[in-house]
Design an enzyme around this catalytic site. Structure first.
Site, short mmCIF file in Angstrom:
data_model
loop_
_atom_site.label_atom_id
_atom_site.label_comp_id
_atom_site.label_asym_id
_atom_site.label_seq_id
_atom_site.Cartn_x
_atom_site.Cartn_y
_atom_site.Cartn_z
N TYR A 35 27.23 19.41 -40.49
CA TYR A 35 26.13 19.12 -40.29
C TYR A 35 25.30 18.40 -41.25
CZ TYR A 35 26.91 23.14 -37.38
OH TYR A 35 27.31 24.11 -36.66
N GLU A 63 21.68 27.54 -36.63
CA GLU A 63 22.07 28.28 -37.61
C GLU A 63 23.32 28.47 -37.91
OE1 GLU A 63 20.41 29.60 -34.77
OE2 GLU A 63 18.31 29.86 -35.47
C1 LIG Z 1 33.14 23.11 -37.53
C2 LIG Z 1 34.19 22.53 -36.86
C3 LIG Z 1 33.53 22.22 -35.30
C4 LIG Z 1 34.50 21.19 -37.38
O1 LIG Z 1 35.42 20.60 -36.57
P1 LIG Z 1 36.54 19.60 -37.19
O2 LIG Z 1 37.23 18.71 -35.83
O3 LIG Z 1 37.20 20.20 -38.10
O4 LIG Z 1 35.40 18.60 -38.09
P2 LIG Z 1 36.05 17.10 -38.41
O5 LIG Z 1 37.36 17.02 -38.60
O6 LIG Z 1 35.23 16.00 -37.50
O7 LIG Z 1 35.27 17.02 -39.82
C5 LIG Z 1 33.94 16.89 -39.80
C6 LIG Z 1 33.30 17.07 -41.11
O8 LIG Z 1 33.37 18.46 -41.44
C7 LIG Z 1 33.66 18.67 -42.72
N1 LIG Z 1 35.04 19.13 -43.07
C8 LIG Z 1 35.98 19.44 -41.76
N2 LIG Z 1 36.97 19.94 -42.33
C9 LIG Z 1 36.68 20.39 -43.73
C10 LIG Z 1 37.45 21.17 -44.71
N3 LIG Z 1 38.59 21.78 -44.43
N4 LIG Z 1 36.75 21.30 -45.80
C11 LIG Z 1 35.53 21.16 -46.02
N5 LIG Z 1 34.82 20.32 -45.01
C12 LIG Z 1 35.63 20.02 -43.95
C13 LIG Z 1 33.57 17.31 -43.45
O9 LIG Z 1 32.47 17.14 -44.00
C14 LIG Z 1 34.08 16.36 -42.27
O10 LIG Z 1 33.68 15.31 -42.49
P3 LIG Z 1 34.67 14.04 -43.06
O11 LIG Z 1 35.41 13.69 -41.94
O12 LIG Z 1 33.91 12.88 -43.53
O13 LIG Z 1 35.37 14.63 -44.19
C15 LIG Z 1 35.41 23.16 -36.60
O14 LIG Z 1 35.71 23.58 -37.99
C16 LIG Z 1 35.42 24.62 -35.97
O15 LIG Z 1 35.34 24.58 -34.57
N6 LIG Z 1 35.08 25.95 -36.70
C17 LIG Z 1 35.02 26.93 -36.04
C18 LIG Z 1 33.98 27.28 -35.53
C19 LIG Z 1 32.45 26.93 -36.30
O16 LIG Z 1 32.52 27.35 -37.33
N7 LIG Z 1 31.62 26.38 -35.53
C20 LIG Z 1 30.36 26.17 -36.27
C21 LIG Z 1 29.59 27.27 -36.04
S1 LIG Z 1 27.84 26.99 -36.79
#
Ligand SMILES: CC(C)(COP(=O)(O)OP(=O)(O)OC[C@H]1O[C@@H](n2cnc3c(N)ncnc32)[C@H](O)[C@@H]1OP(=O)(O)O)[C@@H](O)C(=O)NCCC(=O)NCCS
Length: 162
Positions: free
Chosen positions: A123, A111
């Site tokens: 995702y 979710e």
């Molecule tokens: C969600 C989370 C785990 C992603 O981790 P991250 O290390 O920033 O992600 P990545 O750098 O590997 O990016 C993965 C993908 O996420 C998306 N993404 C990352 N940053 C983004 C941004 N600023 N805007 C839009 N999409 C973004 C892109 O699709 C990206 O793919 P790409 O590398 O081809 O562009 C991180 O933002 C986080 O910890 N967020 C807070 C907790 C959270 O919301 N968890 C999910 C709960 S359901």
């Protein structure tokens, strides 16, 4: 910093990791899980699998899931804020998917807040598709949850190795 990422380590979470995990959890979520919740998952929940992502001995991310029969239900995934946007969420989710396959899962669900576009993008990139809404799922602001599912293709996950 990306040069260092070949030194990333993924391993199972232990009770000793919980203080570091809770610190990231509190930074990442508006309704963070408590220390007790994580300890309970690690010590009492036979279905739970939690992993940490380490760089140079520091925990910089974690993720967890419940694996029941052939379904893996992701409970949480987070990257330490200073390390976001660098591809580490991709690495962590891939590792969770591979671990789920290892334990016999064929599909994965989770979710996510309807407003959390960053996580939804992550995702989608990993094969998840929306399949419904859980109305007012999040108690802090009554926000809806988007339910997403992905099929876990073992061969495809192997091909995606970095
Ligand atoms: C969600 C989370 C785990 C992603 O981790 P991250 O290390 O920033 O992600 P990545 O750098 O590997 O990016 C993965 C993908 O996420 C998306 N993404 C990352 N940053 C983004 C941004 N600023 N805007 C839009 N999409 C973004 C892109 O699709 C990206 O793919 P790409 O590398 O081809 O562009 C991180 O933002 C986080 O910890 N967020 C807070 C907790 C959270 O919301 N968890 C999910 C709960 S359901």
């Amino acid at each position: 910093m990306k040069d260092d990422f070949n030194k990333l380590l993924f391993r199972s979470m232990t009770v000793a990791d919980v203080p570091s995990i809770v610190a990231i959890e509190q930074q990442a979520f508006t309704c963070p899980w408590s220390t007790e919740a994580f300890i309970n998952e690690l010590t009492n929940n036979l279905f739970a699998r939690y992993m940490v992502m380490e760089l140079g001995g520091e925990i910089i991310g974690y993720g967890g899931m419940w694996i029941i029969m052939d379904e893996a239900h992701v409970t949480n995934i987070a990257v330490l804020s200073g390390y976001r946007g660098l591809g580490l969420g991709n690495r962590l989710l891939l590792e969770l998917q591979r671990t789920a396959v290892f334990y016999g899962a064929a599909k994965m669900t989770l979710e996510v807040r309807v407003s959390n576009e960053i996580a939804q993008n992550l995702y989608r990139k990993h094969g998840f598709e929306p399949s419904g809404i859980r109305p007012r799922y999040y108690s802090d602001n009554d926000e809806d949850a988007l339910i997403m599912w992905s099929e876990l293709d073992q061969e495809e996950l192997k091909a995606g190795e970095q």
